[in-house]
Design a protein around this motif. Structure first.
Motif, short mmCIF file in Angstrom:
data_model
loop_
_atom_site.label_atom_id
_atom_site.label_comp_id
_atom_site.label_asym_id
_atom_site.label_seq_id
_atom_site.Cartn_x
_atom_site.Cartn_y
_atom_site.Cartn_z
N VAL A 86 0.88 -1.17 0.00
CA VAL A 86 0.00 0.00 0.00
C VAL A 86 0.92 1.21 0.00
N GLY A 87 0.91 1.94 -1.12
CA GLY A 87 1.73 3.14 -1.21
C GLY A 87 0.91 4.37 -0.87
N LEU A 88 1.56 5.52 -0.82
CA LEU A 88 0.89 6.77 -0.46
C LEU A 88 -0.04 6.57 0.72
N ALA A 89 0.52 5.95 1.75
CA ALA A 89 -0.32 5.44 2.84
C ALA A 89 -0.89 6.54 3.75
N LEU A 90 -0.26 7.71 3.75
CA LEU A 90 -0.69 8.79 4.64
C LEU A 90 -0.75 8.35 6.10
N LYS A 91 0.23 7.53 6.49
CA LYS A 91 0.32 7.17 7.91
C LYS A 91 0.51 8.44 8.73
N PRO A 92 -0.06 8.63 9.87
CA PRO A 92 -0.67 7.62 10.73
C PRO A 92 -2.16 7.34 10.46
N GLY A 124 0.02 5.20 14.19
CA GLY A 124 -1.01 4.63 13.32
C GLY A 124 -1.38 3.22 13.73
N GLY A 125 -0.38 2.42 14.06
CA GLY A 125 -0.65 1.03 14.48
C GLY A 125 -1.38 0.98 15.81
N TYR A 131 -0.12 -4.50 17.32
CA TYR A 131 1.18 -4.62 17.99
C TYR A 131 2.21 -3.82 17.19
N THR A 132 2.98 -2.95 17.87
CA THR A 132 3.88 -2.06 17.12
C THR A 132 5.35 -2.30 17.46
N ILE A 133 6.16 -2.37 16.42
CA ILE A 133 7.59 -2.61 16.57
C ILE A 133 8.33 -1.42 15.97
N LEU A 134 9.04 -0.71 16.83
CA LEU A 134 9.83 0.44 16.38
C LEU A 134 11.27 0.00 16.16
N ILE A 135 11.81 0.33 15.00
CA ILE A 135 13.21 0.00 14.75
C ILE A 135 13.99 1.29 14.51
N ASN A 136 15.31 1.17 14.58
CA ASN A 136 16.16 2.32 14.33
C ASN A 136 16.14 2.68 12.85
#
Ligand SMILES: [Mg+2]
Length: 178
Positions: A86-92, A124-125, A131-136
């Motif tokens: 899904v592109g142009l997702a406009l997260k969040p 957004g998640g 469940y949200t996973i933040l990475i560097n």
């Protein structure tokens, strides 16, 4: 504020404990592209990341890219990885995450969001109870607006440690680059 707290912080996608996700009945990954799988704006994905996605698929995970990048960019990586995007997702905003879940035919408790930004991926998640996973972030090359957000992110992560919402160890992982 609570909606900005990630469930887990990892150095990179390689550090994500897929077995732990399985135990949580999670079988789908909604993965960000820029600075998560590819350094921001780079046209090519390093082989190690392609291998990671393939490995996750082999272990039974369905994977969908959810990216704020333009659709052709998102689609080119999706084609490479043989997964939907899904592109142009406009997260969040939630719409793209919902679309991603629909593409994987999974519900919010069955997927995890993986990304490098608190205000897009994590917020957004969490809003959808995912469940949200933040990475560097993979690189520090990014939009000026994102650079400003990074400084705010650092402050917020510091507050989260003080409130006991994330461990100092996790915040340290994140601060490693700054
Ligand atoms: Mg990103």
């Amino acid at each position: 504020m609570k909606k900005l707290v990630p469930d887990v912080i990892c150095e990179s996608v390689f550090a994500i404990d897929l077995d732990k996700l399985k135990k949580r009945q999670i079988s789908g990954l909604l993965v960000d592209i820029d600075n998560t799988l590819v350094p921001w704006g780079e046209p090519e994905m390093e082989e190690a990341f392609v291998t990671w996605v393939k490995g996750a698929k082999q272990r039974g995970f369905k994977v969908c890219l959810v990216s704020n990048a333009k659709k052709p960019r998102a689609q080119s990586f999706a084609t490479l990885l043989e997964i939907p995007a899904v592109g142009l997702a406009l997260k969040p905003l939630g719409r793209a995450f919902r679309k991603g879940m629909a593409l994987l035919d999974l519900r919010s408790h069955e997927v995890a969001v993986v990304g490098d930004q608190l205000f897009t991926d994590v917020l957004g998640g969490n809003r959808l109870g995912i469940y949200t996973i933040l990475i560097n972030p993979l690189s520090r090359n990014e939009l000026d607006s994102t650079k400003i957000m990074r400084r705010i992110e650092q402050k917020i992560l510091g507050h989260m440690v003080k409130r006991g919402q994330i461990s100092a160890k996790h915040a340290q992982i994140r601060q490693g680059r700054d």
